[in-house]
Design a protein around this motif. Structure first.
Motif, PDB file in Angstrom:
ATOM      1  N   ARG A 176       0.845  -1.201   0.000  1.00 49.09           N
ATOM      2  CA  ARG A 176       0.000   0.000   0.000  1.00 49.09           C
ATOM      3  C   ARG A 176       0.882   1.254   0.000  1.00 49.09           C
ATOM      4  NH1 ARG A 176      -5.135   1.233   0.722  1.00 49.09           N
ATOM      5  NH2 ARG A 176      -5.738  -0.825   1.432  1.00 49.09           N
TER       6      ARG A 176
ATOM      7  N   THR B  80       2.166   1.855  -3.410  1.00 50.24           N
ATOM      8  CA  THR B  80       1.203   2.442  -4.352  1.00 50.24           C
ATOM      9  C   THR B  80       1.218   3.961  -4.277  1.00 50.24           C
ATOM     10  OG1 THR B  80      -0.698   2.326  -2.819  1.00 50.24           O
ATOM     11  CG2 THR B  80      -0.346   0.439  -4.298  1.00 50.24           C
ATOM     12  N   TYR B  81       1.108   4.497  -3.062  1.00 49.62           N
ATOM     13  CA  TYR B  81       1.042   5.963  -3.018  1.00 49.62           C
ATOM     14  C   TYR B  81       2.412   6.612  -3.095  1.00 49.62           C
ATOM     15  CZ  TYR B  81       1.123   5.868   2.235  1.00 49.62           C
ATOM     16  OH  TYR B  81       1.402   5.667   3.551  1.00 49.62           O
TER      17      TYR B  81
ATOM     18  N   LEU C  86      -5.381   6.025  -1.725  1.00 50.16           N
ATOM     19  CA  LEU C  86      -4.577   4.804  -1.581  1.00 50.16           C
ATOM     20  C   LEU C  86      -4.151   4.566  -0.134  1.00 50.16           C
ATOM     21  CD1 LEU C  86      -2.432   5.072  -4.805  1.00 50.16           C
ATOM     22  CD2 LEU C  86      -4.088   3.265  -4.275  1.00 50.16           C
TER      23      LEU C  86
ATOM     24  N   ALA D 240       2.617   2.634 -11.623  1.00 46.23           N
ATOM     25  CA  ALA D 240       1.689   2.840 -10.505  1.00 46.23           C
ATOM     26  C   ALA D 240       0.429   2.004 -10.704  1.00 46.23           C
ATOM     27  CB  ALA D 240       1.338   4.318 -10.378  1.00 46.23           C
TER      28      ALA D 240
ATOM     29  N   ILE E 162       1.242  -1.659  -9.963  1.00 42.19           N
ATOM     30  CA  ILE E 162       1.395  -1.874  -8.520  1.00 42.19           C
ATOM     31  C   ILE E 162       0.030  -1.885  -7.840  1.00 42.19           C
ATOM     32  CG2 ILE E 162       2.314  -0.889  -6.381  1.00 42.19           C
ATOM     33  CD1 ILE E 162       4.695   0.153  -8.123  1.00 42.19           C
ATOM     34  N   CYS E 163      -0.864  -0.993  -8.251  1.00 39.93           N
ATOM     35  CA  CYS E 163      -2.202  -0.963  -7.658  1.00 39.93           C
ATOM     36  C   CYS E 163      -2.981  -2.236  -7.979  1.00 39.93           C
ATOM     37  CB  CYS E 163      -2.971   0.272  -8.127  1.00 39.93           C
ATOM     38  SG  CYS E 163      -2.389   1.808  -7.379  1.00 39.93           S
TER      39      CYS E 163
ATOM     40  N   ALA F 168      -1.589  -4.786  -5.742  1.00 35.02           N
ATOM     41  CA  ALA F 168      -1.995  -4.522  -4.360  1.00 35.02           C
ATOM     42  C   ALA F 168      -3.438  -4.948  -4.105  1.00 35.02           C
ATOM     43  CB  ALA F 168      -1.814  -3.044  -4.034  1.00 35.02           C
TER      44      ALA F 168
ATOM     45  N   ILE G  31      -8.040  -1.838  -2.112  1.00 34.19           N
ATOM     46  CA  ILE G  31      -7.696  -0.712  -3.003  1.00 34.19           C
ATOM     47  C   ILE G  31      -8.876  -0.495  -3.943  1.00 34.19           C
ATOM     48  CG2 ILE G  31      -6.145   0.082  -4.853  1.00 34.19           C
ATOM     49  CD1 ILE G  31      -4.570  -0.166  -2.320  1.00 34.19           C
TER      50      ILE G  31
END
Length: 180
Positions: free
Chosen positions: A27, A30-31, A71, A131, A134-135, A138, A144
């Motif tokens: 997490r 992600t951000y 996120l 990104a 990755i999201c 995740a 998410i």
């Protein structure tokens, strides 16, 4: 207020709401990647964007702060934060249509090059794609929002046409990819 808190010295950080997690938590990745993306958009701005792209870029940088907070806060957590949603996708699609209307139709793959601002936007586009990946990863283990993924998918398309517009307005011809 001091910029250093020392609360992360042992490799942990806090999510919105106070939960402590390792800085390697997906997490956080992600951000953190969304923050990196925001910085590359800032870099593109520092090279001087067209007025149209500058206006869009400022909006994107603000939206990416919303995305980062989204996120950092699971959708199921009741929190008074703004979330990425339908109005954000519609705005991106509107920007894509507006910028694309000024460009020749795309008939080939293009090499990511051109002006400094266009090149920085291409880097931002590739960070945006990372990104998004990755999201997606995740979401397999974390709560998410799917809306974040949709936003990132649209955003990468927008960054691509913005890079093309920078080159178009600077009379820099696009470099087509030639398969060998």
């Amino acid at each position: 207020m001091k910029i250093y808190t020392k609360t992360g010295d042992k490799g942990e950080t806090s999510l919105f709401g106070g939960q402590r997690v390792k800085k390697t938590n997906i997490r956080i990745e992600t951000y953190g990647t969304a923050d990196e993306l925001n910085s590359f958009i800032g870099l593109a701005r520092s090279f001087g964007l067209t007025d149209q792209n500058e206006t869009i870029a400022v909006q994107l940088q603000n939206d990416l702060f919303v995305l980062g907070a989204d996120l950092a806060t699971p959708p199921t957590k009741q929190a008074k934060i703004a979330r990425i949603g339908q109005t954000h996708f519609e705005q991106l699609e509107s920007f894509i249509d507006e910028v694309s209307a000024e460009l020749a139709p795309l008939t080939n793959f293009l090499l990511p090059t051109g002006t400094q601002s266009a090149s920085a936007l291409h880097i931002a586009r590739t960070v945006c794609r990372r990104a998004e990946r990755i999201c997606i990863e995740a979401r397999q283990s974390e709560d998410i929002s799917e809306d974040v993924i949709i936003y990132l998918n649209r955003l990468s398309d927008l960054l691509f046409v913005m890079a093309r517009l920078e080159n178009e307005r600077s009379n820099i011809p696009e470099t087509r990819w030639i398969a060998r």
